[in-house]
Design an enzyme around this catalytic site. Structure first.
Site, PDB file in Angstrom:
ATOM      1  N   GLU A 109       0.782  -1.321   0.059  1.00 34.09           N
ATOM      2  CA  GLU A 109       0.052  -0.042   0.072  1.00 34.09           C
ATOM      3  C   GLU A 109       0.994   1.246  -0.045  1.00 34.09           C
ATOM      4  O   GLU A 109       1.988   1.404   0.883  1.00 34.09           O
ATOM      5  CB  GLU A 109      -0.769   0.069   1.387  1.00 34.09           C
TER       6      GLU A 109
ATOM      7  N   ARG B  83       4.882 -13.270   9.639  1.00 37.92           N
ATOM      8  CA  ARG B  83       5.722 -11.924   9.168  1.00 37.92           C
ATOM      9  C   ARG B  83       6.866 -11.776  10.240  1.00 37.92           C
ATOM     10  O   ARG B  83       7.249 -12.572  11.215  1.00 37.92           O
ATOM     11  CB  ARG B  83       4.702 -10.959   9.680  1.00 37.92           C
TER      12      ARG B  83
ATOM     13  N   LYS C 284       4.041   0.525   9.966  1.00 43.35           N
ATOM     14  CA  LYS C 284       3.973   1.991   9.123  1.00 43.35           C
ATOM     15  C   LYS C 284       3.510   3.039   9.677  1.00 43.35           C
ATOM     16  O   LYS C 284       4.137   4.206   9.676  1.00 43.35           O
ATOM     17  CB  LYS C 284       3.682   1.931   7.657  1.00 43.35           C
TER      18      LYS C 284
HETATM   19  P1  ATP Z   1       2.183  -2.193   8.182  1.00 46.97           P
HETATM   20  O1  ATP Z   1       1.400  -2.978   9.052  1.00 46.97           O
HETATM   21  O2  ATP Z   1       3.718  -2.087   8.671  1.00 46.97           O
HETATM   22  O3  ATP Z   1       1.615  -1.054   7.549  1.00 46.97           O
HETATM   23  P2  ATP Z   1       1.151  -3.764   5.935  1.00 46.97           P
HETATM   24  O4  ATP Z   1       1.029  -4.899   5.964  1.00 46.97           O
HETATM   25  O5  ATP Z   1       0.082  -2.874   5.937  1.00 46.97           O
HETATM   26  O6  ATP Z   1       2.622  -3.262   6.843  1.00 46.97           O
HETATM   27  P3  ATP Z   1       1.705  -3.456   2.935  1.00 46.97           P
HETATM   28  O7  ATP Z   1       2.201  -2.413   2.165  1.00 46.97           O
HETATM   29  O8  ATP Z   1       0.239  -3.907   2.854  1.00 46.97           O
HETATM   30  O9  ATP Z   1       1.872  -3.366   4.580  1.00 46.97           O
HETATM   31  O10 ATP Z   1       2.546  -4.757   2.844  1.00 46.97           O
HETATM   32  C1  ATP Z   1       3.037  -5.235   1.699  1.00 46.97           C
HETATM   33  C2  ATP Z   1       3.208  -6.636   1.395  1.00 46.97           C
HETATM   34  O11 ATP Z   1       4.348  -6.843   2.429  1.00 46.97           O
HETATM   35  C3  ATP Z   1       2.212  -7.412   2.155  1.00 46.97           C
HETATM   36  O12 ATP Z   1       2.035  -8.663   1.509  1.00 46.97           O
HETATM   37  C4  ATP Z   1       2.692  -7.821   3.606  1.00 46.97           C
HETATM   38  O13 ATP Z   1       1.966  -8.854   3.926  1.00 46.97           O
HETATM   39  C5  ATP Z   1       4.044  -7.796   3.628  1.00 46.97           C
HETATM   40  N1  ATP Z   1       4.539  -7.327   4.889  1.00 46.97           N
HETATM   41  C6  ATP Z   1       4.296  -6.404   5.572  1.00 46.97           C
HETATM   42  N2  ATP Z   1       4.969  -6.469   6.794  1.00 46.97           N
HETATM   43  C7  ATP Z   1       5.699  -7.437   6.837  1.00 46.97           C
HETATM   44  C8  ATP Z   1       6.603  -8.275   7.773  1.00 46.97           C
HETATM   45  N3  ATP Z   1       6.606  -7.504   8.947  1.00 46.97           N
HETATM   46  N4  ATP Z   1       7.040  -9.236   7.578  1.00 46.97           N
HETATM   47  C9  ATP Z   1       6.624 -10.027   6.282  1.00 46.97           C
HETATM   48  N5  ATP Z   1       6.029  -9.409   5.362  1.00 46.97           N
HETATM   49  C10 ATP Z   1       5.453  -8.285   5.605  1.00 46.97           C
HETATM   50 MG    MG Z   2      -1.417  -3.708   4.410  1.00 43.55          MG
END
Ligand code: ATP
Ligand code: MG
Length: 551
Positions: free
Chosen positions: A34, A258, A268
């Site tokens: 995102e 994760r 984030k």
């Molecule tokens: P945050 O919770 O930090 O905002 P998010 O999951 O909302 O992270 P996205 O931009 O939606 O962030 O993530 C893009 C991809 O990266 C998704 O497939 C998500 O599952 C993966 N991802 C995000 N954080 C992690 C993590 N700590 N370990 C492994 N994969 C991750």
């Molecule tokens: Mg997300």
């Protein structure tokens, strides 16, 4: 021939089976960020998995921005994400956006309305939440649940045309308010948001929700393996339901654990708060776990990939030791980085028998692992600087560095002997008076060895530099354990940044390797973009030694 074979992780097992049985002819994965922040180390794991699997099995990976929330998203993030993925050395097949599919998603929503599978709900957000029930108790049906398809279609079109304010209405899937899976209790498909989108501008004032978007996007692109983090496993039945209901290409979702790291936060939202409150200097502050932060810190793509390879892919959440990552950084830089001598807390050392004004240039290897490789020239003169800590007046027996009447080798050069110590009125050592033994020049005369070798720089030739000495940003090992009544910011390390001076051999400022260098006997450091010719700035990447050993 016996080849050492690493056992397959669960995703590799699934993919090999799917390829073997012909369920899919080849694999297509996607990375779906995102664009509401910068990528962090957790994303690096996801990138390594998605791109790594595609590479291993001759498939492809799409970059798809999950841009359904216009108020939080920005092209600044879109560009930064691409830069970070490129830096890691991954190449996506297509660059796509969930917003590319807004028309198609809208069309499918109308189709569901006409089939009686979706309805417009006038309840407020609070009423909807309350009506969902709990895991133990079934939800309550909305009073608007049984509107006719015609009425729903009219209202939905009016929502689209901007007739209603934010929050006044939503579109919900009509599934089952008593389902044991809370996700099935009439999930929201569309919400009203009068906001400009970074790509579609003001075309839309209704935006689709994650669950109504993600699976369909995967399906449109014919993603074969949609890999995401464990918290999405509860969404999977709904992911499958929308695909089945719409009768479209059956993408499948798989979940892995994760990445969580000690002393590190990877949300984030919280990282954004650190930036907005000025607690760090920006998304690329070298203490940040963002990819641009660790890049500025001197971590390499090779080290990050080595780390992701070592931690593997599992289905159980785990807190990984940040020291393993640091170990990987050290491994990679040790093999490749150029060496220089820098004194950080100096004391003056005078060679009393050195011919006045003489400068001797030593040819020193840039990497001792390759003694015949490239070298740098290091000037030796009668006035030198060494680390204060490398001299001790009342030294214990096991102290092999410089002490009164003791001998030590000045790295790459001569053996010297400490003859006298000069002090100021308060008794602080201000100068060490030493003699050198000309016969101990490496490569000439007799070889004589002494126990200690210390680094040094010529006082005359030394270049003053600024060193940013970084430590962990947080003091709590497991940042998921911040007590309820405390804020995560209570655990900020007040000493995460120390600014000190250093005195460097001149060749350091000419280094063109583009990666972190080793300050001999100290650690790895990388030149920062804040450097000016008058004031070069170096960021500490990682210290040279650590007792940590990976299992
Ligand atoms: P945050 O919770 O930090 O905002 P998010 O999951 O909302 O992270 P996205 O931009 O939606 O962030 O993530 C893009 C991809 O990266 C998704 O497939 C998500 O599952 C993966 N991802 C995000 N954080 C992690 C993590 N700590 N370990 C492994 N994969 C991750
Ligand atoms: Mg997300």
């Amino acid at each position: 021939m016996e080849e050492e074979k690493k056992s397959l992780n669960f995703l590799e097992e699934i993919i090999e089976e799917d390829l073997r049985t012909g369920k899919v002819p080849s694999i297509l994965t996607r990375f779906p960020p995102e664009p509401n922040g910068y990528l962090h180390l957790g994303h690096a794991k996801s990138l390594c998995i998605n791109f790594g699997l595609a590479q291993k099995y001759g498939g492809k990976t799409n970059l798809r921005y999950d841009d359904t929330n216009p108020t939080k998203e920005d092209t600044e993030y879109v560009d930064a994400i691409k830069e970070d993925i490129n830096w890691l050395g991954f190449h996506w097949d297509k660059e796509l956006y969930a917003s590319d599919y807004f028309d198609q998603l809208y069309e499918w929503a109308e189709k569901m309305i006409l089939e009686g599978l979706a309805y417009v709900d006038d309840q407020s957000q609070e009423e909807i939440s309350a009506g969902r029930g709990t895991v133990e108790t079934p939800g309550k049906e909305s009073p608007w649940r049984n509107r006719t398809p015609e009425e729903n279609l009219r209202l939905f079109r009016e929502m689209r045309d901007g007739k209603y304010a934010d929050g006044e209405k939503v579109l919900r899937a009509k599934i089952d308010m008593a389902s044991p899976n809370m996700m099935f209790r009439d999930p929201i498909m569309y919400r009203i948001k009068h906001a400009s989108h970074h790509r579609t501008g003001d075309k839309w004032c209704i935006y689709p929700m994650y669950d109504y978007t993600h699976g369909q996007c995967d399906s449109i692109e014919h993603i074969t393996h949609s890999i995401c983090t464990l918290e999405f496993d509860v969404h999977r039945p709904l992911y499958d339901w929308f695909i089945k209901t719409l009768g479209i290409y059956p993408s499948h979702q798989y979940e892995f654990a994760r990445l969580n790291l000690t002393y590190t936060l990877m949300s984030k939202r919280k990282l954004l708060e650190l930036v907005q409150k000025g607690i760090v200097s920006g998304w690329d502050d070298p203490r940040m776990p963002t990819l641009c932060g660790v890049r500025r810190r001197g971590y390499t793509p090779e080290a990050l990939k080595m780390f992701c390879d070592k931690i593997g892919v599992s289905k159980r959440d785990q807190l990984m030791d940040i020291q393993l990552l640091e170990w990987c950084v050290r491994q990679d830089l040790n093999a490749r980085s150029n060496r220089y001598m820098v004194v950080q807390d100096p004391v003056k050392l005078t060679i009393t028998n050195w011919p006045e004004g003489k400068v001797e240039w030593f040819d020193c290897p840039l990497n001792p692992a390759e003694p015949e490789g490239a070298s740098r020239k290091v000037p030796f003169t009668g006035s030198l600087l060494i680390e204060k800590a490398d001299f001790m007046e009342d030294a214990p027996k096991k102290f092999f560095r410089l002490k009164p009447d003791g001998e030590v080798r000045l790295k790459y050069t001569y053996i010297i002997k400490c003859e006298d110590v000069v002090k100021d009125e308060s008794g602080n050592v201000t100068e060490l008076l030493c003699t050198y033994d000309p016969s101990t020049r490496p490569g000439g005369g007799e070889w004589r060895s002494v126990k200690g070798t210390i680094h040094w720089v010529s006082e005359e030739f030394a270049r003053k530099i600024v060193i940013r000495d970084y430590d962990r940003l947080f003091t709590l090992a497991d940042m998921s354990q911040v007590p309820e009544d405390r804020d995560y910011k209570d655990f900020l390390n007040p000493d995460s940044l120390k600014i000190v001076s250093g005195y460097a051999e001149p060749a350091l400022l000419e280094d063109a390797s583009g990666i972190a260098v080793q300050f001999e006997r100290t650690g790895y450091y990388i030149k920062d973009s804040d450097s000016t010719p008058e004031e070069p700035v170096f960021n500490k990447t990682v210290s040279l030694k650590d007792s940590y050993k990976p299992e």
